[in-house]
Design an enzyme around this catalytic site. Structure first.
Site, mmCIF file in Angstrom:
data_model
loop_
_atom_site.group_PDB
_atom_site.id
_atom_site.type_symbol
_atom_site.label_atom_id
_atom_site.label_comp_id
_atom_site.label_asym_id
_atom_site.label_seq_id
_atom_site.Cartn_x
_atom_site.Cartn_y
_atom_site.Cartn_z
ATOM 1 C CB THR A 307 0.627 4.273 8.194
ATOM 2 O OG1 THR A 307 -0.205 3.365 8.908
ATOM 3 C CG2 THR A 307 1.286 3.512 7.047
ATOM 4 C CG PHE A 309 1.989 6.554 3.478
ATOM 5 C CD1 PHE A 309 1.446 6.844 4.721
ATOM 6 C CD2 PHE A 309 1.285 5.702 2.638
ATOM 7 C CE1 PHE A 309 0.230 6.295 5.118
ATOM 8 C CE2 PHE A 309 0.071 5.149 3.024
ATOM 9 C CZ PHE A 309 -0.455 5.441 4.268
HETATM 10 O O1 LIG Z 1 -5.788 -0.096 2.995
HETATM 11 C C1 LIG Z 1 -5.504 1.101 3.079
HETATM 12 O O2 LIG Z 1 -6.340 1.969 3.316
HETATM 13 C C2 LIG Z 1 -4.129 1.497 2.908
HETATM 14 O O3 LIG Z 1 -3.882 2.618 2.593
HETATM 15 C C3 LIG Z 1 -3.055 0.502 3.190
HETATM 16 C C4 LIG Z 1 -2.526 0.555 4.607
HETATM 17 C C5 LIG Z 1 -1.253 -0.309 4.713
HETATM 18 O O4 LIG Z 1 -0.785 -0.880 3.756
HETATM 19 O O5 LIG Z 1 -0.721 -0.387 5.818
HETATM 20 C C6 LIG Z 1 -2.132 1.916 4.947
HETATM 21 C C7 LIG Z 1 -2.311 2.431 6.169
HETATM 22 C C8 LIG Z 1 -2.896 1.658 7.268
HETATM 23 O O6 LIG Z 1 -1.798 1.265 8.048
HETATM 24 C C9 LIG Z 1 -3.600 0.454 6.806
HETATM 25 C C10 LIG Z 1 -3.480 0.003 5.555
#
Ligand SMILES: O=C(O)C(=O)C[C@]1(C(=O)O)C=C[C@@H](O)C=C1
Length: 431
Positions: A307, A309
């Site tokens: 992911t 950020f």
């Molecule tokens: O729910 C979490 O733990 C988050 O940090 C959010 C979140 C997102 O929004 O995509 C972040 C990373 C992962 O891809 C899954 C969920």
């Protein structure tokens, strides 16, 4: 989507952790420092999509306006900060300058900004924004154990991570000086873009000052003693559910999937409500924090699940050329997608690689009608286009590309020019 915040009536007393921040709805827009921000230009689509909000009630007597100087901004934020409601602060002494000082850390703030006169700069106005280290307060969406918390720690080691119950709250926490940065997911290698945050980037006036890419390693968590056969339901953040879709099926789980606000919040919910028929998809850290058992480890459909950020701040950073930089922009044109090719050419001619393109509905003008007397009316969708490209705004080629793009677009804003995450690739692990 279910909300697992304490307001849903669920008692979370058994789990001791800081409660996420919740803010009363209020909006404040800062001025954008980038040269290419045409949001203030006449007819700019930005004005349509992100209109300067009416001042909140507490500011209606504040004739100095908002955002004219850093001093005004700080005073305004101090006032708006008094509107913050968090469970933590509920327990503290209510109201008063002391309370605001504690929230903002600016002992010299004048909290009665009645007159028009500019306030003299103080030493706090001149001090540089903190960069790294233990003093930095970083807002993220979710509760401890969320991947966003891990991303905050990767971006700013030793920071104080501040949980927020919604993405919007994380934006506001920075705008109100409760936090110095926000770290928010924008895209995942399996699940795609987190559209909500693209929309919020446009609506708010924070600057992207960095990015981090976090390998995301999901686990299937249940209460101790629970076996897979007992499960009727799996809950998690919608992105996490999407990232594990195939694996859940392969595990033979005939379960309902339910979306909740964040992964760690899902684990907390199962633990706090002693749900023996429900599993959560969350991190190893969430399992530790909420006393959950790991039924299956590494259940993301692809081991290289990542992911991305972005880090947001009130001020942009000064772009440099001594290391790889990325720049994020958003633009629109009132003649629809026909402009897209010209915009992309402006980068191609200068050998600037695009790393991402995203389109979102143009909220203020979602449909364009084109009438043809003979045939009828065509209804075209209008978009905001978000583009990331690999160059720094300090480079002449990037400046020239944007000067050209500006000719074709009715609205153009630079969301940030920031160092690329160049940390060595290490696939998802369970830590
Ligand atoms: O729910 C979490 O733990 C988050 O940090 C959010 C979140 C997102 O929004 O995509 C972040 C990373 C992962 O891809 C899954 C969920």
């Amino acid at each position: 989507m279910h909300s697992l915040t304490p307001s849903s009536g669920i008692s979370l007393k058994s789990v001791r952790r800081p409660a996420p921040f919740r803010l009363v709805p209020t909006r404040l827009v800062t001025q954008c420092a980038y040269r290419f921000d045409s949001a203030n230009a006449p007819n700019a689509a930005a004005n349509a999509s992100a209109p300067a909000p009416a001042p909140p009630p507490s500011l209606t007597n504040y004739s100095g306006g908002v955002g004219r100087s850093r001093a005004d901004w700080q005073s305004s934020c101090a006032i708006l900060a008094s509107k913050v409601v968090s469970q933590q602060q509920d327990t503290k002494t209510a109201g008063g300058a002391d309370n605001l000082t504690a929230v903002n850390g600016h002992k010299t703030l004048d909290l009665v900004p009645i007159d028009n006169l500019p306030r003299p700069l103080t030493i706090t106005d001149l001090s540089p924004a903190p960069m790294h280290g233990s003093d930095l307060r970083v807002a993220y969406q979710g509760v401890p154990g969320a991947y966003s918390e891990a991303a905050a720690g990767k971006a700013y080691p030793n920071c104080e991570a501040i949980p927020c119950d919604q993405f919007e709250v994380a934006f506001q926490a920075v705008e109100l000086w409760i936090a110095d940065r926000a770290v928010l997911p924008v895209e995942n290698s399996l699940g795609g873009s987190i559209h909500r945050n693209y929309d919020l980037l446009l609506r708010h006036r924070l600057h992207i000052v960095g990015e981090v890419q976090l390998p995301v390693h999901h686990c299937l968590l249940a209460l101790p003693g629970v076996r897979k056969e007992y499960l009727t339901r799996v809950i998690s953040h919608p992105q996490a559910l999407a990232q594990c879709e195939l694996t859940l099926t392969k595990l033979g789980l005939n379960v309902a999937r339910e979306a909740v606000d964040d992964t760690a919040g899902a684990a907390e919910f199962v633990a706090a409500n002693n749900l023996r028929d429900t599993a959560a998809i969350a991190s190893v850290r969430a399992a530790d924090l909420y006393g959950m058992q790991i039924l299956a480890d590494g259940i993301q459909d692809d081991s290289s699940n990542v992911t991305r950020f972005v880090m947001l701040a009130r001020e942009p950073i000064i772009p440099r050329t001594d290391r790889p930089f990325k720049t994020s922009i958003v633009f629109a044109h009132d003649k629809g997608t026909s402009v897209l090719f010209k915009v992309l050419s402006a980068f191609a001619f200068r050998n600037i690689s695009l790393t991402k393109i995203e389109s979102r509905p143009h909220r203020n003008c979602p449909i364009r009608l084109v009438d043809d007397a003979n045939v009828g009316t065509a209804k075209h969708f209008e978009y905001m286009f978000y583009v990331d490209f690999e160059a720094s705004m300090a480079e002449v080629r990037a400046q020239n590309a944007l000067a050209e793009v500006q000719e074709f677009t009715s609205f153009l804003r630079v969301l940030g020019s920031y160092p690329m995450d160049m940390t060595p690739w290490c696939p998802s692990r369970g830590d």
